[in-house]
Each structure stands twice: as structure tokens, then as C-alpha cells.
Design an enzyme around this catalytic site. Structure first.
Site, short mmCIF file in Angstrom:
data_model
loop_
_atom_site.label_atom_id
_atom_site.label_comp_id
_atom_site.label_asym_id
_atom_site.label_seq_id
_atom_site.Cartn_x
_atom_site.Cartn_y
_atom_site.Cartn_z
N ARG A 141 0.84 -1.21 0.00
CA ARG A 141 0.00 0.00 0.00
C ARG A 141 0.87 1.25 0.00
O ARG A 141 0.60 2.20 -0.73
CB ARG A 141 -0.96 0.02 1.20
CG ARG A 141 -1.98 1.15 1.08
CD ARG A 141 -2.95 1.21 2.28
NE ARG A 141 -4.05 2.12 2.02
CZ ARG A 141 -4.02 3.44 2.21
NH1 ARG A 141 -2.91 4.03 2.64
NH2 ARG A 141 -5.08 4.19 1.96
N CYS A 142 1.91 1.27 0.82
CA CYS A 142 2.79 2.44 0.86
C CYS A 142 3.40 2.74 -0.50
O CYS A 142 3.60 3.91 -0.85
CB CYS A 142 3.94 2.19 1.84
SG CYS A 142 3.52 2.37 3.58
#
Length: 407
Positions: free
Chosen positions: A396-397
Site C-alpha cells: 500500500r505504501c
């Protein structure tokens, strides 16, 4: 052709995403500068690049469009106004002095746009400029000092900008090591043909000004859908930044409520998405510390006069259940015993990227948490992360959704 840019949820079908492949900026990391640049360690850049390619290809195999930040930046530099603006903002007279800054900008302007984009993210040292550029500033610096510092955190495209319903926040970053990243994104969203003239809202952060304490990072922003946005109040995202974003969302009628939750101020909880992600309609992956009953949580709504109404919530889970209209949130906690769970949270077991309801991408190394996902009916598409994970960011990052369906 103008593409659609809209993010209606965390879990709807993901259609387009922006990534940044490890490059020169990570090669500039050393044991002596990595902490200043917000890394805990140096990475094998070649291996990290191979792992990132597997991540990108996993998304492509699922039918998701993958755009690379370096390509977008290179193409943006083809626009003369964008190129001039970036050189003026990234090579400051006040940092280098007017004569030296002018000489450096002139030299950079003559190189290929691919090479210029490489330096805009990877930095520039005194050793790399031509010997013909002579100045007192040059004479008083070591050849390995940076004229323009590298931006290794560009790897985490989630943070610098975040798309929320029909608009984007171009985020003022909290740490000096990341603040120049935002200018690269400002240029892309203003001038790149994919975005220029697009019918989307710029909520916050598009001006190159000092935002002081009003900082915001996309890792703290979860678009949970149905008119709700969940934001972590962390060491990087402040109450001031949340208020600015909430007011803009309400002004443009893009959200009905913003849920703000206070996070512990330590490295392992750097952003909300390091401890909590939305992975199915009623399901969140969590590290238990963030959902303790004593965690402060508020819901912000419009007060009808251009301001904000603040309501203290009994628990974060109750606030989410109200926002999504569900009876009970299902939680999948970090796997293993207390030691294993702490290790896997540190290695981003909760920081998965949802591709569609119940299907996520995450690091293969988090075996205990991945096993819990599987038992709960969540499909994990595993990617290697022995090197990427040392940057303290998961799938996600490392991704900025540009187009995702609502729920």
C-alpha cells in the site's frame, strides 16, 4: 486522451496506479545519511528493483494499469513551462546563491529529460557538475556534498499525493527530507497530458508555500467509501492538516464525514496504513494497538456555516461501523505470537494493497499473518520484500491509486 481519475474506496476494483521503481535516490543512501533521509538501513538497489518489478507485474497481470513516476516526470519535462518551474523550485537561489543557481539550472536544462528526471528524484552532487562552473559555493563544499538532495522516499508514492473521490490532495510533507517530493507531483498534476485540464478537484497542497504545521501524508488517509474518509493523526499528519482537508472535502461535497483517529507517535506506527488497512466490505487488517478502546477518535462533519462539527466517538470501530452502515467490523489481527506479531507488523504485514474485495498484495515473508488472511477467505498475492521491506513500507505504501471503483 484524458484518463478518468477517481478513487471511491479502499477496496473497489483497482484500475490504475502510480508506482516508483527504485533508482538513483536509493543508491545515494549510506550508513551515514540514511537516518536523515528517513531510512533505517541501506538497501541492495538492484535486488529492490527486481522485487519492485515483480510487484508491478503482479498488478499488470490483474489487469491494472501501472504508471511509473519517473516516466510521468520525464514526460512532464517536455512541457517548457513545467521544466522551467521545476528547475526554479528545485534549484533555489536562496540555497545556492543566485549566480551558482543560475549556472546549475542552465546546465541541467541542457540534459535529456530522462536524465533530468533522474536527478530531480535522485539528487545531484558537486562532483557531477562541469568543472567550468566555478563559484565560491563550489569552493567551500566537498565534492560529495549534495547540491540537490536525493528523494529515496519517492518509493512510497502513497504519501506524496492521495486521490479521494473526485479529487486529489497534493500533500505538504512533514519532514524536510520529503518536502521536495511534492513539487515533482505538483508539476505532474499541473502539466502532464494525463492530468492537465482534467475535471478533478485539487483539495489541498497545490501551492508551493510554507504550510507550517498543516502537514498531511497519504499513508494516513483511507478512503473507506460511502462518503467517509478515515485519517490517522500521526507524527506526520497533524490536526491542522486534517482540518484543511476536511473543509475542502465538505466544501466540494465530496465527503459527508471525516473520521480522525490518534495514533501512537512512534516509528512502527508512522502512518495509519502501517497498522490498519481495509481489505473487504466489512473487514480490516489491524495491529491491535490501534483499535484499543482508549484510542482517541473523532468524527468531523460540516457545521452548515463553512466550519467543522466535531463529535467524540466511543471507539474507532463504532465510528467505522456507523460510516459504512454495517453491524460489526471484522478484524484480522497481525499473526503469530506476541513476538511474531510485532516482527510482522514491523515488516508491513498489515500494509497490504487491496485490488478488489477480498484480494490483496502483500509481502510473502509475513507467513503468520498471510495464513490468517487465508483462513478468513482473503486471497493474498505474495511478492518478495526482503529488500523493499527494509524501507519500512509495504504494497500500500508503494502505490498511489489513480482510479478505483467505489463500493
Amino acid at each position: 486522451m484524458m484518463e478518468k481519475h477517481y478513487v471511491g474506496s479502499e477496496i473497489g476494483q483497482l484500475r490504475s496506479v502510480m508506482l516508483h521503481r527504485p533508482n538513483l535516490s536509493l543508491k545515494r543512501l549510506t550508513p551515514s545519511n540514511c537516518q536523515e533521509l528517513l531510512f533505517d538501513d541501506v538497501l541492495s538497489v538492484e535486488r529492490a528493483g527486481e522485487e519492485h518489478d515483480i510487484f508491478a507485474n503482479t498488478l499488470r497481470q490483474q489487469g491494472i494499469e501501472v504508471l511509473l513516476l519517473t516516466d510521468l516526470l520525464t514526460q512532464t519535462l517536455d512541457i517548457p513551462e513545467a521544466k522551467s518551474w521545476l528547475l526554479e523550485t528545485q534549484i533555489s537561489d536562496y540555497r545556492l546563491g543566485p549566480t551558482f543557481a543560475t549556472d546549475v539550472r542552465t546546465w541541467l536544462a541542457e540534459m535529456s529529460h530522462r536524465d533530468l528526471a533522474r536527478h530531480l528524484s535522485g539528487g545531484l552532487t558537486y562532483s557531477e557538475i562541469p568543472a567550468s562552473i566555478k563559484n565560491m559555493v563550489v569552493d567551500t563544499h566537498d565534492i560529495n556534498d549534495f547540491i540537490m538532495k536525493p528523494l529515496p522516499n519517492h518509493l512510497f508514492t502513497r504519501d506524496t499525493s492521495c486521490w479521494i473521490y473526485n479529487g486529489v490532495s497534493i500533500n505538504p510533507m512533514a519532514k524536510p527530507a520529503r518536502q521536495r517530493e511534492t513539487n515533482n507531483l505538483r508539476a505532474i498534476y499541473r502539466w502532464h497530458p494525463q492530468f492537465a485540464g482534467g475535471e478533478f478537484i485539487k483539495y489541498f497542497g497545490d501551492e508551493n508555500i510554507n504550510y507550517d504545521h498543516a502537514t498531511l501524508e497519504g499513508g494516513d488517509v483511507l478512503v473507506i467509501g460511502r462518503g467517509a474518509v478515515l485519517i490517522g493523526m500521526s507524527e506526520r499528519t497533524t490536526p491542522q492538516g486534517i482540518e484543511f482537508l476536511a473543509q475542502a472535502l465538505f466544501k466540494h461535497r465530496q465527503a459527508e464525514r471525516v473520521i480522525a483517529v490518534e495514533l501512537p507517535k512512534h516509528r512502527s506506527c508512522m502512518h495509519l496504513d502501517t497498522v490498519m488497512t481495509h481489505i473487504d466490505i466489512d473487514t480490516f487488517s489491524v495491529y491491535p494497538e490501534v483499535v484499543r478502546p482508549d484510542v482517541n477518535c473523532w468524527t468531523l462533519t460540516p457545521d452548515g456555516h463553512g466550519g467543522l462539527k466535531r463529535t467524540q466517538e466511543s471507539t474507532l470501530l463504532h465510528a467505522i461501523e456507523k460510516a459504512l452502515g454495517i453491524d460489526q467490523v471484522r478484524l484480522i489481527t497481525t499473526g503469530g505470537d506476541a513476538f511474531e506479531a510485532e516482527r510482522e507488523q514491523w515488516n508491513d504485514a498489515n500494509n497490504v494493497l487491496t485490488l478488489r474485495p477480498g484480494v490483496v498484495v502483500g509481502y510473502e515473508r509475513n507467513i503468520w499473518t498471510n495464513e490468517k488472511y487465508d483462513k478468513a477467505g482473503i486471497t493474498v498475492l505474495p511478492i518478495p520484500g526482503d529488500e523493499l521491506g527494509r524501507g519500512r513500507g509495504g504494497a500500500r505504501c508503494m502505490s498511489c491509486p489513480l482510479h478505483r471503483d467505489g463500493i
